[in-house]
Design an enzyme around this catalytic site. Structure first.
Site, mmCIF file in Angstrom:
data_model
loop_
_atom_site.group_PDB
_atom_site.id
_atom_site.type_symbol
_atom_site.label_atom_id
_atom_site.label_comp_id
_atom_site.label_asym_id
_atom_site.label_seq_id
_atom_site.Cartn_x
_atom_site.Cartn_y
_atom_site.Cartn_z
ATOM 1 N N GLY A 85 39.548 171.864 87.977
ATOM 2 C CA GLY A 85 38.464 171.813 87.191
ATOM 3 C C GLY A 85 38.579 170.977 86.088
ATOM 4 O O GLY A 85 37.577 170.642 84.836
ATOM 5 N N SER A 86 39.688 170.073 86.397
ATOM 6 C CA SER A 86 40.016 169.157 84.909
ATOM 7 C C SER A 86 38.981 167.969 84.433
ATOM 8 O O SER A 86 38.383 167.259 85.434
ATOM 9 C CB SER A 86 41.335 168.218 85.528
ATOM 10 N N ASN A 87 38.756 168.080 83.190
ATOM 11 C CA ASN A 87 37.668 167.071 82.711
ATOM 12 C C ASN A 87 38.459 165.977 82.746
ATOM 13 O O ASN A 87 37.757 164.754 82.825
ATOM 14 C CB ASN A 87 37.323 167.774 81.161
#
Ligand SMILES: *Cc1c(COP(=O)(O)O)cnc(C)c1O
Length: 343
Positions: A85-87
């Protein structure tokens, strides 16, 4: 006369990725919802969710300098890591697209085939080469393997640590404080506290260094979004001191000057807390601003708690830095929809 201090960044290679400066504005409806003046302090928000590149967020500031460095070295391929889910991974892939660089994302996942949604969907749309990793596997080793692949194919890899939190990334985040200094001067406001979500500590390193170099008046409240760990603390301290050297300062900070608040993490990174969910709903319904449950919701839940428990004297002004991340709302749709229905 008071001469305003400045930070020199002009000598560092930089590309333009963000829509800067981001707005700074007041949250008067939120203030009213939290008891109104005078009991509730004045709250300003620095909109780093609106940096603009591919859903924005704080990583864009770091990447302006990281990509500048990568291009100067003649790199062909960006390699970075994070959770699925890394921005930061999504923002890196977006920056790669704009500068003709390939991007390899080494992403750790709790499950073998994570649903393609939220940031992971955006990574694929952006054309990144996504390589999944088990949660226990070593990210650094996996990045090195990816770098070997790039070199074997005749390319030059540029490795970016998790969160973009290197000395250059931390120096990149100085641009936030430089803007804030200018905006506060124009508005004639002297805030007493600054709140934001702290993860890999690069943002905090930039914020703490910027405040020292510019003599900013506020206390810094970095709210942790994952359990405290000595590796991140040490990296934060190394980053802040190396970033100082990059901008020509001999400043040496001590570990105590980079402390974070670990009271709002809940059960760890990405694990929801009722207070963060409540903050997401409250900001949506008072200010039409979207926070996220992983980072900014937890940071805002700390500020709300400090206000409700009377820890902030009336008459003060607070700045909240919105670091982005709202893409994660869609990966938490079921739980948040249930909350929205109940309230
Ligand atoms: C990465 C991130 C942070 C934390 O920044 P670090 O430099 O990793 O501490 C905060 N908020 C959001 C939305 C992020 O994506």
């Amino acid at each position: 006369m008071n001469v305003r201090r400045t930070i020199e960044l002009g000598h560092l290679p930089r590309v333009r990725l963000g829509n800067l400066p981001t707005p700074l504005h007041e949250l008067s409806r939120l203030r009213d919802a939290l008891g109104g003046p005078p009991a509730c302090p004045r709250i300003l928000i620095k909109r780093d969710d609106l940096t603009g590149l591919a859903f924005g967020g704080n990583k864009v500031r770091k990447l302006e300098f990281l990509i500048g460095d990568a291009l100067q070295m003649g790199a062909t391929t960006l390699i970075t890591t994070g959770a699925t889910g890394s921005n930061h991974a999504r923002a890196t892939a977006a920056a790669g697209v704009l500068h003709g660089l390939k991007t390899i994302l080494v992403l750790s996942s709790k499950v073998t085939s994570p649903p393609i949604q939220g940031n992971l969907l955006l990574d694929h749309l952006l054309g990144a080469d996504v390589r999944l990793l088990g949660e226990e596997e070593d990210r650094t080793a996996a990045m090195e393997l990816a770098a070997d692949d790039v070199r074997a194919a005749g390319g030059l890899p540029y490795l970016i640590p998790v969160g973009g939190s290197s000395p250059i990334g931390a120096a990149g985040y100085l641009t936030m404080t430089i803007e804030l200094q200018e905006q506060l001067a124009v508005m004639n406001i002297v805030p007493s506290r600054l709140y934001f979500a702290s993860g890999s500590r690069g943002t905090q390193a930039g914020i703490v260094l910027g405040a020292q170099l510019l003599g900013m008046p506020y206390d810094i409240h970095g709210i942790l979004v994952s359990h405290p760990n000595p590796v991140s603390d040490a990296r934060g301290l190394a980053n802040v001191n190396e970033a100082a050297a990059l901008v020509g300062s001999s400043l040496k900070l001590q570990a105590e000057e980079l402390t974070c608040d670990d009271g709002y993490v809940g059960n760890g990174y990405g694990a929801p807390t009722p207070e963060a969910d409540e903050a997401v709903l409250l900001l949506a319904r008072t200010e039409a601003i979207f926070l996220d449950p992983v980072y900014t919701g937890k940071a805002m839940s700390a500020l709300i708690d400090h206000i409700r428990t009377g820890q902030i004297p009336p008459g003060e002004t607070i700045v909240f830095v919105h670091t982005g991340g709202n893409v994660a709302l869609f990966a938490n749709a079921d739980r948040l929809a249930e909350l929205a229905r109940r309230q």
